[in-house]
Design a protein around this motif. Structure first.
Motif, PDB file in Angstrom:
ATOM      1  N   LYS A  69       0.820  -1.213   0.000  1.00  0.00           N
ATOM      2  CA  LYS A  69       0.000   0.000   0.000  1.00  0.00           C
ATOM      3  C   LYS A  69       0.854   1.262   0.000  1.00  0.00           C
ATOM      4  O   LYS A  69       0.374   2.334  -0.375  1.00  0.00           O
ATOM      5  CB  LYS A  69      -0.928   0.017   1.221  1.00  0.00           C
ATOM      6  N   GLY A  90       1.011   3.085  -3.627  1.00  0.00           N
ATOM      7  CA  GLY A  90      -0.405   3.038  -3.975  1.00  0.00           C
ATOM      8  C   GLY A  90      -0.703   2.953  -5.454  1.00  0.00           C
ATOM      9  O   GLY A  90      -1.559   2.175  -5.883  1.00  0.00           O
ATOM     10  N   VAL A 121      -9.378  -0.595  -0.951  1.00  0.00           N
ATOM     11  CA  VAL A 121      -8.305   0.399  -0.850  1.00  0.00           C
ATOM     12  C   VAL A 121      -8.724   1.757  -1.407  1.00  0.00           C
ATOM     13  O   VAL A 121      -8.164   2.790  -1.028  1.00  0.00           O
ATOM     14  CB  VAL A 121      -7.011  -0.081  -1.545  1.00  0.00           C
ATOM     15  N   LEU A 159      -6.509   5.179  -0.632  1.00  0.00           N
ATOM     16  CA  LEU A 159      -5.364   5.436  -1.497  1.00  0.00           C
ATOM     17  C   LEU A 159      -5.693   6.431  -2.610  1.00  0.00           C
ATOM     18  O   LEU A 159      -4.794   7.031  -3.196  1.00  0.00           O
ATOM     19  CB  LEU A 159      -4.871   4.119  -2.120  1.00  0.00           C
TER      20      LEU A 159
END
Length: 263
Positions: free
Chosen positions: A60, A63, A93, A101
């Motif tokens: 993550k 991103g 996400v 993100l």
């Protein structure tokens, strides 16, 4: 288990992840390691799953690349389980995580994601995955439509007008989910919406009828102007016929759905 694994992937795991592992997983030229990661997130082996969760969380930090890999897996993987997991995680996400993100993605990445999501919605043959992509589109659009997604409404209109029954259902469900968030943006299109919903309420396929009923109820609820609401009043007989058709066909689940929407 896929949903559970996606939720668990949010929990930081106290486990070292090497830079080489992250590099292999985020290698845009080869999905093998990334597909292994997505599969590992549903592993019944707690220790292995914890390792994969830690690896996913580490990814993550990059991103843009992670989101593009999720999109690539969703669009190109031959494995249904991989595409489904990619859809679940992409939604998470982008719209579900406490820190999404999306806001930190490059504009080019954001544009690519929006484009590929619509293509997936149109081309995905697995009904369950298409539904999950539809959820992602509606939830993402709820947050970013006003910033600019001009292709979205024309695309949805085309799907509902000329798409297969399955695509019509997915697009109508997206419309229904979006009504509460972008209702004002839909007001200029009320005449078109009325015609589309009227047509879909007369469809032979019960799922199309129910999706149209759901969208119609959502639109009416979202409209603040009584005059605008009145424009949909003439659809009420067809809406009630959907309920009657489900009852006559012995489809108790569909009848219950229709009744709940009309209450």
């Amino acid at each position: 288990r896929a949903r559970e694994a996606a939720q668990n992937s949010e929990t930081p795991a106290a486990m070292a992840v090497s830079a080489a592992q992250v590099q292999a997983v985020l290698d845009m030229s080869n999905l093998t390691a990334f597909e292994q990661l997505l599969g590992g997130l549903t592993s019944v082996d707690n220790s292995a799953r914890t390792q994969y969760e830690a690896l996913f969380n580490e990814c993550k930090k990059q991103g843009d690349v992670l989101c593009l890999q999720l999109v690539k897996a969703l669009r190109t993987s031959a494995q249904v389980e991989t595409r489904e997991m990619a859809a679940i995680l992409l939604r998470r996400v982008l719209t579900k995580d406490e820190v999404s993100l999306w806001a930190n993605l490059q504009a080019q990445t954001q544009a690519g994601i929006k484009s590929e999501l619509l293509k997936s919605l149109h081309e995905e043959q697995n009904k369950r995955i298409a539904g999950k992509v539809g959820d992602t589109v509606s939830e993402l659009a709820a947050g970013v439509y006003e910033e600019g997604w001009p292709e979205l409404l024309p695309f949805l209109f085309q799907c509902v007008t000329t798409g297969s029954d399955a695509l019509k259902v997915t697009a109508l469900n997206v419309f229904g989910e979006l009504a509460a968030y972008i209702g004002d943006s839909l007001v200029p299109h009320l005449a078109t919406l009325h015609g589309i919903l009227a047509q879909c309420l007369q469809a032979a396929d019960m799922e199309v009828k129910l999706a149209s009923l759901r969208a119609c109820c959502a639109f009416v609820d979202s409209l603040e102007n009584q005059h605008d609401r009145a424009k949909f009043q003439d659809l009420l007989p067809a809406m009630l016929q959907t309920l009657g058709g489900a009852l006559q066909g012995g489809d108790e689940a569909s009848a219950q759905d229709a009744l709940a929407m009309l209450q």
